[in-house]
Design a protein around this motif. Structure first.
Motif, PDB file in Angstrom:
ATOM      1  N   SER A   1       2.333 -46.091 -57.955  1.00 37.35           N
ATOM      2  CA  SER A   1       1.851 -46.618 -59.233  1.00 37.35           C
ATOM      3  C   SER A   1       2.083 -45.519 -60.266  1.00 37.35           C
ATOM      4  CB  SER A   1       0.379 -46.981 -59.128  1.00 37.35           C
ATOM      5  OG  SER A   1      -0.352 -45.877 -58.629  1.00 37.35           O
ATOM      6  N   CYS A   2       1.481 -45.654 -61.440  1.00 38.25           N
ATOM      7  CA  CYS A   2       1.674 -44.626 -62.468  1.00 38.25           C
ATOM      8  C   CYS A   2       1.160 -43.288 -61.960  1.00 38.25           C
ATOM      9  CB  CYS A   2       0.942 -45.009 -63.746  1.00 38.25           C
ATOM     10  SG  CYS A   2       1.030 -43.717 -65.010  1.00 38.25           S
ATOM     11  N   MET A   3       1.962 -42.220 -62.181  1.00 39.91           N
ATOM     12  CA  MET A   3       1.593 -40.880 -61.729  1.00 39.91           C
ATOM     13  C   MET A   3       0.763 -40.145 -62.788  1.00 39.91           C
ATOM     14  SD  MET A   3       3.319 -40.527 -58.783  1.00 39.91           S
ATOM     15  CE  MET A   3       4.541 -41.482 -57.915  1.00 39.91           C
ATOM     16  N   HIS A   4       0.541 -40.760 -63.948  1.00 36.80           N
ATOM     17  CA  HIS A   4      -0.212 -40.153 -65.058  1.00 36.80           C
ATOM     18  C   HIS A   4       0.262 -38.726 -65.331  1.00 36.80           C
ATOM     19  CE1 HIS A   4      -2.745 -43.672 -65.297  1.00 36.80           C
ATOM     20  NE2 HIS A   4      -2.727 -43.683 -63.978  1.00 36.80           N
ATOM     21  N   CYS A   5       1.596 -38.588 -65.480  1.00 36.90           N
ATOM     22  CA  CYS A   5       2.270 -37.294 -65.602  1.00 36.90           C
ATOM     23  C   CYS A   5       1.666 -36.416 -66.697  1.00 36.90           C
ATOM     24  CB  CYS A   5       3.741 -37.507 -65.927  1.00 36.90           C
ATOM     25  SG  CYS A   5       4.618 -38.464 -64.693  1.00 36.90           S
ATOM     26  N   ASP A   6       1.686 -35.085 -66.415  1.00 37.06           N
ATOM     27  CA  ASP A   6       1.251 -34.129 -67.433  1.00 37.06           C
ATOM     28  C   ASP A   6       2.216 -34.123 -68.623  1.00 37.06           C
ATOM     29  OD1 ASP A   6      -1.120 -33.162 -66.582  1.00 37.06           O
ATOM     30  OD2 ASP A   6      -0.299 -31.479 -65.447  1.00 37.06           O
ATOM     31  N   ASP A   7       3.519 -34.184 -68.315  1.00 36.29           N
ATOM     32  CA  ASP A   7       4.520 -34.247 -69.379  1.00 36.29           C
ATOM     33  C   ASP A   7       5.152 -35.640 -69.338  1.00 36.29           C
ATOM     34  OD1 ASP A   7       4.223 -31.534 -70.185  1.00 36.29           O
ATOM     35  OD2 ASP A   7       5.212 -30.983 -68.314  1.00 36.29           O
ATOM     36  N   ALA A   8       4.412 -36.598 -69.850  1.00 31.89           N
ATOM     37  CA  ALA A   8       4.824 -37.993 -69.713  1.00 31.89           C
ATOM     38  C   ALA A   8       5.817 -38.361 -70.802  1.00 31.89           C
ATOM     39  CB  ALA A   8       3.595 -38.890 -69.771  1.00 31.89           C
ATOM     40  N   ALA A   9       7.095 -38.525 -70.411  1.00 36.38           N
ATOM     41  CA  ALA A   9       8.124 -38.877 -71.403  1.00 36.38           C
ATOM     42  C   ALA A   9       7.944 -40.302 -71.908  1.00 36.38           C
ATOM     43  CB  ALA A   9       9.514 -38.711 -70.797  1.00 36.38           C
ATOM     44  N   CYS A  10       7.284 -41.160 -71.121  1.00 30.16           N
ATOM     45  CA  CYS A  10       7.046 -42.529 -71.581  1.00 30.16           C
ATOM     46  C   CYS A  10       6.219 -42.513 -72.860  1.00 30.16           C
ATOM     47  CB  CYS A  10       6.338 -43.338 -70.506  1.00 30.16           C
ATOM     48  SG  CYS A  10       4.802 -42.585 -69.929  1.00 30.16           S
ATOM     49  N   VAL A  11       5.392 -41.472 -73.035  1.00 26.44           N
ATOM     50  CA  VAL A  11       4.553 -41.365 -74.234  1.00 26.44           C
ATOM     51  C   VAL A  11       5.387 -40.838 -75.402  1.00 26.44           C
ATOM     52  CG1 VAL A  11       2.580 -40.170 -75.237  1.00 26.44           C
ATOM     53  CG2 VAL A  11       2.428 -41.090 -72.926  1.00 26.44           C
ATOM     54  N   THR A  12       6.196 -39.805 -75.137  1.00 25.94           N
ATOM     55  CA  THR A  12       6.929 -39.196 -76.257  1.00 25.94           C
ATOM     56  C   THR A  12       8.062 -40.091 -76.763  1.00 25.94           C
ATOM     57  OG1 THR A  12       8.214 -37.938 -74.652  1.00 25.94           O
ATOM     58  CG2 THR A  12       6.394 -36.804 -75.704  1.00 25.94           C
ATOM     59  N   VAL A  13       8.667 -40.906 -75.893  1.00 29.27           N
ATOM     60  CA  VAL A  13       9.771 -41.758 -76.373  1.00 29.27           C
ATOM     61  C   VAL A  13       9.265 -42.986 -77.122  1.00 29.27           C
ATOM     62  CG1 VAL A  13      11.310 -41.061 -74.502  1.00 29.27           C
ATOM     63  CG2 VAL A  13      10.014 -43.178 -74.285  1.00 29.27           C
ATOM     64  N   CYS A  14       8.000 -43.334 -76.942  1.00 27.27           N
ATOM     65  CA  CYS A  14       7.473 -44.565 -77.551  1.00 27.27           C
ATOM     66  C   CYS A  14       7.493 -44.467 -79.072  1.00 27.27           C
ATOM     67  CB  CYS A  14       6.048 -44.819 -77.070  1.00 27.27           C
ATOM     68  SG  CYS A  14       5.278 -46.220 -77.901  1.00 27.27           S
TER      69      CYS A  14
END
Lengths: 241, 310
Positions: free
Chosen positions: A71-84
């Motif tokens: 499932s979502c790994m809740h990454c520390d450096d989550a690119a899904c957040v920065t590309v949005c």
């Protein structure tokens, strides 16, 4: 606080109960519904936050089946957040949970492209991106008894292969498990620093096998047939893709 | 990756439009369009802007929830898609003021400066479009500086051919522009060949690093879903190897070889008919190229679905 999951690949039996519990809880939760486009039809495709895949690691006689819930790994450096582009995807400061604000999402799919773990799925019905919330609507619910303030997948796992906790606390259950059982992150080379960790299967002595030499040498007719089947089985999947 | 036609049409057509406007923007300084009257320059600029607009409208068809598209300006600091959206919207007033100056005042210092500024914006927007793809570490075929370079070069190439056709059909001299177009054809074809070679090299994560089992072979036993998934539809797209080689050849022939022959004067003097064929051929070639850009890209999530490598 850095909340996340630890998943024990040694005890997971691949029963998909976590995925079903997740769908059951979240389809009526804050980011629901988890739409099925054709629920009782031929192709009941739909949105899931959690997918379980099974792999065969190594070759016979050292092979082992490994089930990997992801499932979502809740990454520390989550690119899904920065590309949005719209600000719909965000990572919470207080506990590190990555969420999608569905009222802001425009359904461009870029966050799903940026995610190496396949954690994000577009709901074609509502046109917005959906993903694991770490059951944010459960874990802080003070109406629930303390022991139930855990993600639905963790609550339901029949083999207790899933653990939920705070990775910032070095004495939490998840931190201890990662430390003592060499917990690791999947695909670390992409550099997203995933929070969720996996515990590798334990080393066990090789299971005793009876070597049926006569049958396997291919001398007799049935032996020849059995050897063909065995070779075909061992070659299965080799060189594919 | 699933090649979405709306995105392919957007990147190719808007790219061509920005190419036209870039070359027009620098033309007063470089003399690419000598003897073009202010009226003619403005009309050619509006054609470029029309191409850009058609592309941008098409891009919204790719969105599953376009009513929130206006929100895409807020993450300018981190998101290349947001940057592209901001620049694309700021571009309109700038470009229209420049075209109005050109039309009303002709060749003045202000027109030249505004033209150069417009040209700069064109390149910036093309780079932003390329970076949307190049920033993704999850797709190694895109995660390269060659991606934005390719977007810029092919946009300029199409722009040069379209502008050349417009000049030729108005009987304006176009020798300088044809030289630029020749250079662009050669450089962009070269960049594309380098790209094809580069993505052919094995690199990136494998099924072993994806799952953390790096000391043994790993095979998929069960993918876990019994019906279609978003990931299969979006990332599972695969092209047949033979078809791929043919499409690469077709794309390079249409976008580079044929236009090169047509505008280098091998088939006689370069007139409006030769340029029209060159424009159509190059557009089709770049369209195939952009289709391949998506179809050849292999997302790392496929490793979890059984690919041994990307």
């Amino acid at each position: 606080m850095k909340l996340g999951l630890v998943i024990d690949l040694d005890t997971c039996v691949g029963c998909h109960a976590c995925a079903v519990a997740c769908k059951q809880w979240n389809t009526s939760g804050t980011t629901g519904p988890l739409t099925d486009y054709d629920p009782y039809g031929e192709n009941p495709a739909g949105v899931w936050f959690n997918r379980i895949r099974s792999y065969e690691v190594d070759d016979y006689p050292n092979n082992k089946t490994v089930n990997t819930p992801m499932s979502c790994m809740h990454c520390d450096d989550a690119a899904c957040v920065t590309v949005c582009p719209t600000g719909a995807s965000y990572k919470r400061e207080e506990d590190g949970i990555v969420l999608v604000d569905q009222s802001k999402c425009m359904g461009c799919n870029l966050c799903a492209w940026a995610c190496p773990y396949g954690a994000r799925e577009l709901d074609e019905d509502s046109g917005v991106m959906k993903k694991c919330t770490l059951c944010v609507d459960r874990i802080y619910d003070e109406a629930l008894p303390v022991e139930e303030r855990q993600p639905a997948c963790v609550m339901t796992c029949p083999t207790s292969a899933r653990f939920f906790g705070d990775f910032d606390d070095p004495n939490s259950e998840v931190s201890t498990l990662v430390r003592e059982r060499s917990g690791y992150a999947m695909m670390p080379e992409v550099g997203y620093n995933p929070v969720n960790k996996y515990l590798p299967p334990r080393q066990r002595p090789k299971a005793p096998t009876i070597e049926k030499k006569e049958a396997a040498t291919g001398q007799t007719l049935i032996g020849k047939w059995m050897k063909r089947q065995k070779d075909a089985f061992n070659d299965f999947g080799k060189g594919a893709r | 990756m699933h090649p979405a036609l709306s995105v392919i049409f957007f990147t190719v057509t808007a790219g061509a439009g920005y190419g036209v406007l870039f070359l027009l923007g620098i033309s007063r300084l470089t003399g690419l369009t000598p003897e073009a009257s202010p009226d003619q320059a403005t009309v050619m600029g509006l054609v470029g802007l029309a191409l850009v607009t058609a592309g941008l409208i098409s891009s919204t068809f790719h969105l599953a929830n376009p009513k929130n598209a206006w929100r895409s300006f807020v993450r300018f600091r981190t998101s290349w898609l947001s940057r592209e959206a901001v620049f694309a919207v700021l571009f309109y007033p700038l470009c229209l003021i420049w075209l109005a100056c050109d039309w009303f005042m002709g060749n003045t210092a202000l027109t030249v400066v505004l033209g150069l500024l417009t040209a700069l914006f064109c390149v910036v927007i093309l780079v932003c479009t390329g970076m949307i793809y190049a920033q993704l570490k999850t797709i190694r075929q895109w995660h390269t500086a060659l991606t934005p370079v390719n977007f810029v070069l092919l946009g300029l190439l199409l722009g040069a051919l379209i502008l050349g056709f417009m000049l030729a059909s108005q009987n304006l001299p176009l020798s300088r522009l044809v030289s630029v177009a020749l250079g662009l054809v050669i450089i962009s074809a070269l960049a594309k060949v380098i790209y094809f070679y580069w993505i052919g090299q094995p690199a990136g994560p494998t099924i072993n690093t994806a799952l953390g089992f790096t000391r043994a072979t790993v095979r998929l036993l069960d993918v876990g879903n019994s019906s279609d998934t978003f990931h299969n539809k979006e990332f599972g797209y695969q092209v047949d190897k033979v078809k791929l080689i043919w499409l690469r050849a077709i794309s390079l022939t249409l976008m580079a070889v044929l236009p090169l022959l047509l505008i280098s004067g091998v088939f006689g003097p370069v007139g409006s008919i030769a340029l029209l064929i060159a424009v159509l051929s190059a557009y089709a070639g770049v369209f195939v190229e952009r289709w391949l850009f998506f179809a050849e890209a292999r997302h790392v999530v496929n490793l979890y679905h059984g690919f041994q490598r990307t």
